[in-house]
Scaffold this active site. Structure first.
Site, PDB file in Angstrom:
ATOM      1  N   CYS A  30     -10.699   3.209  -0.117  1.00 24.23           N
ATOM      2  CA  CYS A  30     -11.192   3.696  -1.404  1.00 24.23           C
ATOM      3  C   CYS A  30     -11.126   2.577  -2.444  1.00 24.23           C
ATOM      4  O   CYS A  30     -10.048   2.105  -2.794  1.00 24.23           O
ATOM      5  CB  CYS A  30     -10.363   4.911  -1.803  1.00 24.23           C
ATOM      6  N   CYS A  33      -9.210   3.172  -5.661  1.00 27.65           N
ATOM      7  CA  CYS A  33      -7.755   3.174  -5.408  1.00 27.65           C
ATOM      8  C   CYS A  33      -7.197   1.751  -5.444  1.00 27.65           C
ATOM      9  O   CYS A  33      -6.132   1.507  -5.985  1.00 27.65           O
ATOM     10  CB  CYS A  33      -7.434   3.790  -4.053  1.00 27.65           C
TER      11      CYS A  33
END
Lengths: 105, 295
Positions: A30, A33
């Site tokens: 991600c 993230c």
């Protein structure tokens, strides 16, 4: 280490035993993230000894992600005495997280 | 090393910003969809660009792109999902990648339409803008993909490959969509649920879905950068292309009417030059700080 990496068995112990905890649900695949990672590290260092700052890899801990209804990452959940008191979905500036921590310390 | 300047959007404004910042020797990253997806690319004829009447939008954009490429602009195909302010830089997430730049120029074009009913309420509770980010969380569950961008079928196939049970919603069934994916013709859309999303409602009929992936051409600037001031639905800028956030500039259609090529190219020039100046000032003040620290 100021940011804890928790799995399911450690989660209850660390999060429930701390008056205030902040947990970043994330995954290696991600992008947002990854972007948030240094911010979380920074907060971990600043609140060392005051609050538990932790990360949960949702890929390795799917049951935890499901238990807390994490449906988009990153999601940061705040806990007080083991109970959820708020969450922030998506990347936000550091101040958004520290405000919630400060208000609950 | 962060880039000096990241340009979000590869239309005329973004490319003009890029060449003007490159002319000031700044490192420039342009993040955009394939520039051939720009609405300008489909314009058969553009007659009001000074001194060059009768050109097609495609011919103009091809030339703009080549020009930017020749100046040493770095291009990245992808969609910027978030921009996070750090101490003296901005961090951009692009799909699963991250890039850093000292200044940002938003050239995102006009935002495509309003939010759907339920979209804001269920964000993070079933509504997602990024299949590669959140797909894994919906493995073996029913999801709906609202295909509003050319690469949406690919993303839908990716979700199906992960084990999601995908329904694809669009004007017509796109080519290249995995045959295992069911398709529903788009209409009036609403995202419904209680605690979390339970369905995507299309013209009053519910398609069960625990996740709804809204795959648009671009993320609206205010979602990219919380705190950005708007004016009449457009990014508010001054004559220098400065937005309400330090180091963030904007140019082109995203700043308002008229939505015209010449205005976009001109604003791109201003924003590119001003962003380059901003980076110079930032470098100067950092040098002064480090000299002070050294004393």
């Amino acid at each position: 280490m100021s940011v804890l990496h928790l799995n399911e068995s450690e989660f209850n112990e660390k999060v429930n035993s701390s008056p205030v905890a902040m947990v970043d649900f994330w995954a290696t695949w991600c992008g947002p993230c990854k972007m948030l990672a240094p911010v979380i590290e920074d907060i971990g260092a600043k609140y060392d000894g005051k609050a538990v700052v932790a990360k949960v890899d949702v890929d390795e801990n799917q049951a935890l992600a499901a238990k807390y209804g994490v449906m988009s990452i990153p999601t940061v959940i705040f806990f007080k005495d083991g109970k959820e008191i708020g969450r922030k979905v998506g990347v936000q500036p550091a101040s958004a997280y520290t405000q919630t921590l400060d208000a609950n310390l | 090393m962060p880039y000096d300047i990241a340009v979000v959007g590869g239309g005329p404004a973004g490319l003009s910003a890029a060449i003007n910042a490159r002319a000031r020797n700044k490192s420039v990253l342009v993040v955009s969809n394939d520039y051939r997806e720009s609405p300008l690319y489909r314009a058969k004829q553009v007659d009001n660009y000074l001194g060059m009447p009768g050109q097609s939008g495609a011919a103009l954009l091809d030339a703009f792109y080549r020009h930017a490429e020749e100046t040493g602009t770095v291009f990245r195909t992808g969609r910027v999902l978030n921009i996070l302010p750090l101490d003296s830089t901005y961090c951009l997430s692009i799909g699963t990648e991250v890039e850093e730049a000292r200044a940002v120029i938003l050239c995102t074009g006009v935002s495509q339409g309003k939010k759907f009913p339920g979209e804001a309420a269920f964000l993070g509770r079933g509504v997602s803008y990024c299949a590669t980010c959140d797909g894994m969380l919906y493995r073996s569950r029913p999801v709906a993909v609202v295909g509003l961008a050319p690469d949406a079928p690919e993303e839908a196939n990716f979700l199906q490959g992960l084990g999601c049970r995908v329904t694809y919603v669009s004007g017509r069934r796109p080519e290249g969509l995995d045959p295992a994916i069911s398709w529903v013709k788009a209409g009036r859309l609403e995202i419904v649920g209680e605690e979390a999303v339970t369905a995507l409602r299309v013209n009053g009929t519910d398609t069960p879905a625990e996740g709804v992936f809204l795959l648009r051409h671009a993320v609206p600037p205010t979602d990219l950068l919380p705190g950005l001031t708007l004016e009449g639905g457009y990014v508010a800028v001054d004559r220098e292309g400065r937005t309400s956030l330090p180091g963030v500039f904007a140019a082109g259609d995203c700043t308002g009417l008229p939505l015209q090529l010449a205005k976009a190219a001109g604003e791109g020039l201003v924003a590119g030059q001003r962003a380059a100046e901003y980076v110079d000032q930032l470098s100067d003040s950092e040098k002064i700080d480090s000299i002070k620290k050294g004393e």
